[in-house]
Design a protein around this motif. Structure first.
Motif, PDB file in Angstrom:
ATOM      1  N   ILE A   1       0.864  -1.184   0.000  1.00  0.00           N
ATOM      2  CA  ILE A   1       0.000   0.000   0.000  1.00  0.00           C
ATOM      3  C   ILE A   1       0.895   1.227   0.000  1.00  0.00           C
ATOM      4  O   ILE A   1       1.850   1.306   0.782  1.00  0.00           O
ATOM      5  N   GLU A   2       0.583   2.175  -0.835  1.00  0.00           N
ATOM      6  CA  GLU A   2       1.364   3.401  -0.932  1.00  0.00           C
ATOM      7  C   GLU A   2       0.519   4.587  -0.493  1.00  0.00           C
ATOM      8  O   GLU A   2      -0.636   4.721  -0.886  1.00  0.00           O
ATOM      9  N   THR A   3       1.090   5.429   0.357  1.00  0.00           N
ATOM     10  CA  THR A   3       0.456   6.682   0.762  1.00  0.00           C
ATOM     11  C   THR A   3       1.363   7.823   0.311  1.00  0.00           C
ATOM     12  O   THR A   3       2.363   7.598  -0.379  1.00  0.00           O
ATOM     13  N   THR A   4       1.043   9.015   0.722  1.00  0.00           N
ATOM     14  CA  THR A   4       1.850  10.168   0.321  1.00  0.00           C
ATOM     15  C   THR A   4       3.310  10.021   0.730  1.00  0.00           C
ATOM     16  O   THR A   4       4.215  10.270  -0.066  1.00  0.00           O
ATOM     17  N   ARG A   5       3.545   9.577   1.973  1.00  0.00           N
ATOM     18  CA  ARG A   5       4.917   9.518   2.480  1.00  0.00           C
ATOM     19  C   ARG A   5       5.414   8.122   2.820  1.00  0.00           C
ATOM     20  O   ARG A   5       6.584   7.948   3.181  1.00  0.00           O
ATOM     21  N   LEU A   6       4.541   7.118   2.703  1.00  0.00           N
ATOM     22  CA  LEU A   6       4.866   5.785   3.210  1.00  0.00           C
ATOM     23  C   LEU A   6       4.587   4.675   2.210  1.00  0.00           C
ATOM     24  O   LEU A   6       3.758   4.826   1.320  1.00  0.00           O
ATOM     25  N   ILE A   7       5.262   3.571   2.436  1.00  0.00           N
ATOM     26  CA  ILE A   7       4.943   2.292   1.810  1.00  0.00           C
ATOM     27  C   ILE A   7       4.613   1.338   2.959  1.00  0.00           C
ATOM     28  O   ILE A   7       5.381   1.227   3.918  1.00  0.00           O
ATOM     29  N   LEU A   8       3.466   0.683   2.879  1.00  0.00           N
ATOM     30  CA  LEU A   8       3.104  -0.352   3.846  1.00  0.00           C
ATOM     31  C   LEU A   8       3.197  -1.687   3.124  1.00  0.00           C
ATOM     32  O   LEU A   8       2.616  -1.854   2.043  1.00  0.00           O
ATOM     33  N   ARG A   9       3.917  -2.617   3.722  1.00  0.00           N
ATOM     34  CA  ARG A   9       4.180  -3.899   3.065  1.00  0.00           C
ATOM     35  C   ARG A   9       4.269  -5.008   4.099  1.00  0.00           C
ATOM     36  O   ARG A   9       4.317  -4.748   5.297  1.00  0.00           O
ATOM     37  N   ARG A  10       4.306  -6.224   3.592  1.00  0.00           N
ATOM     38  CA  ARG A  10       4.501  -7.379   4.487  1.00  0.00           C
ATOM     39  C   ARG A  10       5.846  -7.238   5.193  1.00  0.00           C
ATOM     40  O   ARG A  10       6.781  -6.663   4.651  1.00  0.00           O
ATOM     41  N   PRO A  11       5.954  -7.784   6.393  1.00  0.00           N
ATOM     42  CA  PRO A  11       7.230  -7.744   7.104  1.00  0.00           C
ATOM     43  C   PRO A  11       8.330  -8.486   6.337  1.00  0.00           C
ATOM     44  O   PRO A  11       8.045  -9.446   5.615  1.00  0.00           O
ATOM     45  N   GLU A  12       9.547  -8.030   6.523  1.00  0.00           N
ATOM     46  CA  GLU A  12      10.724  -8.656   5.922  1.00  0.00           C
ATOM     47  C   GLU A  12      11.766  -8.881   7.012  1.00  0.00           C
ATOM     48  O   GLU A  12      11.797  -8.160   8.015  1.00  0.00           O
ATOM     49  N   ALA A  13      12.649  -9.830   6.800  1.00  0.00           N
ATOM     50  CA  ALA A  13      13.710 -10.110   7.778  1.00  0.00           C
ATOM     51  C   ALA A  13      14.540  -8.861   8.071  1.00  0.00           C
ATOM     52  O   ALA A  13      14.988  -8.654   9.206  1.00  0.00           O
ATOM     53  N   ALA A  14      14.716  -8.011   7.088  1.00  0.00           N
ATOM     54  CA  ALA A  14      15.516  -6.793   7.258  1.00  0.00           C
ATOM     55  C   ALA A  14      14.880  -5.803   8.242  1.00  0.00           C
ATOM     56  O   ALA A  14      15.540  -4.851   8.673  1.00  0.00           O
ATOM     57  N   ASP A  15      13.626  -6.020   8.629  1.00  0.00           N
ATOM     58  CA  ASP A  15      12.953  -5.150   9.604  1.00  0.00           C
ATOM     59  C   ASP A  15      13.365  -5.473  11.040  1.00  0.00           C
ATOM     60  O   ASP A  15      13.070  -4.705  11.963  1.00  0.00           O
ATOM     61  N   TRP A  16      14.038  -6.607  11.239  1.00  0.00           N
ATOM     62  CA  TRP A  16      14.373  -7.047  12.582  1.00  0.00           C
ATOM     63  C   TRP A  16      15.152  -6.012  13.398  1.00  0.00           C
ATOM     64  O   TRP A  16      14.774  -5.738  14.545  1.00  0.00           O
ATOM     65  N   PRO A  17      16.224  -5.386  12.910  1.00  0.00           N
ATOM     66  CA  PRO A  17      16.962  -4.456  13.773  1.00  0.00           C
ATOM     67  C   PRO A  17      16.091  -3.304  14.303  1.00  0.00           C
ATOM     68  O   PRO A  17      16.179  -2.963  15.490  1.00  0.00           O
ATOM     69  N   ALA A  18      15.249  -2.737  13.477  1.00  0.00           N
ATOM     70  CA  ALA A  18      14.384  -1.636  13.934  1.00  0.00           C
ATOM     71  C   ALA A  18      13.337  -2.144  14.922  1.00  0.00           C
ATOM     72  O   ALA A  18      13.062  -1.492  15.938  1.00  0.00           O
ATOM     73  N   TYR A  19      12.746  -3.297  14.636  1.00  0.00           N
ATOM     74  CA  TYR A  19      11.757  -3.873  15.546  1.00  0.00           C
ATOM     75  C   TYR A  19      12.419  -4.255  16.868  1.00  0.00           C
ATOM     76  O   TYR A  19      11.880  -3.991  17.943  1.00  0.00           O
ATOM     77  N   ARG A  20      13.595  -4.855  16.806  1.00  0.00           N
ATOM     78  CA  ARG A  20      14.335  -5.253  18.003  1.00  0.00           C
ATOM     79  C   ARG A  20      14.602  -4.031  18.882  1.00  0.00           C
ATOM     80  O   ARG A  20      14.371  -4.072  20.095  1.00  0.00           O
TER      81      ARG A  20
ATOM     82  N   LEU B   1       2.404  10.617  10.738  1.00  0.00           N
ATOM     83  CA  LEU B   1       2.764   9.350  10.095  1.00  0.00           C
ATOM     84  C   LEU B   1       1.916   8.192  10.593  1.00  0.00           C
ATOM     85  O   LEU B   1       1.497   7.340   9.801  1.00  0.00           O
ATOM     86  N   ALA B   2       1.654   8.149  11.903  1.00  0.00           N
ATOM     87  CA  ALA B   2       0.826   7.063  12.441  1.00  0.00           C
ATOM     88  C   ALA B   2      -0.584   7.126  11.864  1.00  0.00           C
ATOM     89  O   ALA B   2      -1.157   6.092  11.499  1.00  0.00           O
ATOM     90  N   PHE B   3      -1.152   8.318  11.767  1.00  0.00           N
ATOM     91  CA  PHE B   3      -2.483   8.451  11.184  1.00  0.00           C
ATOM     92  C   PHE B   3      -2.486   8.025   9.716  1.00  0.00           C
ATOM     93  O   PHE B   3      -3.365   7.282   9.281  1.00  0.00           O
ATOM     94  N   GLU B   4      -1.487   8.472   8.979  1.00  0.00           N
ATOM     95  CA  GLU B   4      -1.401   8.129   7.554  1.00  0.00           C
ATOM     96  C   GLU B   4      -1.326   6.612   7.356  1.00  0.00           C
ATOM     97  O   GLU B   4      -2.036   6.047   6.514  1.00  0.00           O
ATOM     98  N   ALA B   5      -0.499   5.954   8.166  1.00  0.00           N
ATOM     99  CA  ALA B   5      -0.342   4.503   8.046  1.00  0.00           C
ATOM    100  C   ALA B   5      -1.573   3.761   8.556  1.00  0.00           C
ATOM    101  O   ALA B   5      -2.044   2.822   7.916  1.00  0.00           O
ATOM    102  N   ALA B   6      -2.094   4.178   9.712  1.00  0.00           N
ATOM    103  CA  ALA B   6      -3.258   3.496  10.290  1.00  0.00           C
ATOM    104  C   ALA B   6      -4.486   3.642   9.394  1.00  0.00           C
ATOM    105  O   ALA B   6      -5.252   2.689   9.225  1.00  0.00           O
ATOM    106  N   ARG B   7      -4.677   4.813   8.808  1.00  0.00           N
ATOM    107  CA  ARG B   7      -5.816   5.014   7.904  1.00  0.00           C
ATOM    108  C   ARG B   7      -5.687   4.114   6.677  1.00  0.00           C
ATOM    109  O   ARG B   7      -6.661   3.476   6.254  1.00  0.00           O
ATOM    110  N   ALA B   8      -4.493   4.025   6.112  1.00  0.00           N
ATOM    111  CA  ALA B   8      -4.285   3.168   4.942  1.00  0.00           C
ATOM    112  C   ALA B   8      -4.513   1.701   5.295  1.00  0.00           C
ATOM    113  O   ALA B   8      -5.141   0.958   4.533  1.00  0.00           O
TER     114      ALA B   8
END
Length: 164
Positions: free
Chosen positions: A2-21, A98-105
Motif C-alpha cells: 500500500i502506498e500513501t503520500t509519504r509511506l509504503i506499507l508492506r509485508r514484514p521482511e527479515a531486514a525489519d528485525w533491527p528496527a523492531y528489536r 505518520l501514524a495516522f497516515e499509516a493506520a488510515r491506509a
C-alpha cells in the motif's frame, strides 16, 4: 503493498528485525522484553500471514525506506474479533501525522480488500495519543465489547456499530 503520500506499507521482511528489536527492547514498548522474546514476537508477524493470509504491515518511509512501525489487521487465536493495530517504533516520529497516515491506509485495506465491516483496537487507558488516533480514525469506545486484556485496555470500535 500500500502506498500513501509519504509511506509504503508492506509485508514484514527479515531486514525489519533491527528496527523492531530496538523498539521491543526499549522503554518505548508497552512491555520491554528480552531479545529472545522480541524475536518470537517478530516471528509471529510472519506466522500470522502464513496462517491467516493477512497480517500487520510494516510502514517504511518512501524517502530512504526506513522501517518505522507496524500497522493493520491482526486476529490471533483466542481473540474475540479482528483488530486494527498501530505502533510507531521511534518516539522521534510522533507528531508528524505518520501514524495516522499509516493506520488510515491499513484500516482502508482491511475494510476494502479484506472485506471487514468492523474491527476493534485495544488501547491502554493512559495512552492518550493512541486514543486520539482512534478518534481521528472514526473509532469510538465500545465498553460492551469482549476484551481479552480485561481492565488493562479499552476497546475502541471501527466500522459497523460506531456511534460517533
Amino acid at each position: 503493498m500500500i502506498e500513501t503520500t509519504r509511506l509504503i506499507l508492506r509485508r514484514p521482511e527479515a531486514a525489519d528485525w533491527p528496527a523492531y528489536r530496538a523498539y521491543r527492547l526499549s522503554s518505548r514498548s508497552t512491555a520491554p522484553m528480552p531479545e529472545g522474546e522480541a524475536w518470537t514476537h517478530f516471528a509471529a508477524f510472519f506466522g500470522h500471514w502464513a496462517l491467516r493470509g493477512f497480517g500487520r504491515l510494516v510502514a517504511t518511509l518512501k524517502d530512504g525506506g526506513r522501517a518505522i512501525g507496524h500497522f493493520g489487521p491482526f486476529f490471533p487465536a483466542g481473540h474475540p474479533e479482528r483488530e486494527l493495530t498501530w505502533t510507531l517504533w521511534d518516539a522521534a516520529l510522533e507528531g508528524q501525522g505518520l501514524a495516522f497516515e499509516a493506520a488510515r491506509a491499513a484500516r482502508d485495506h482491511a475494510f476494502g480488500a479484506l472485506g471487514w465491516t468492523t474491527a476493534v483496537s485495544y488501547i491502554a487507558p493512559d495512552n492518550a495519543r493512541s486514543q486520539a488516533l482512534a478518534t481521528r480514525l472514526g473509532a469510538a469506545r465500545d465498553p460492551a465489547a469482549s476484551n481479552p486484556y480485561g481492565d488493562a485496555t479499552q476497546v475502541w470500535r471501527h466500522g459497523r456499530g460506531v456511534i460517533a
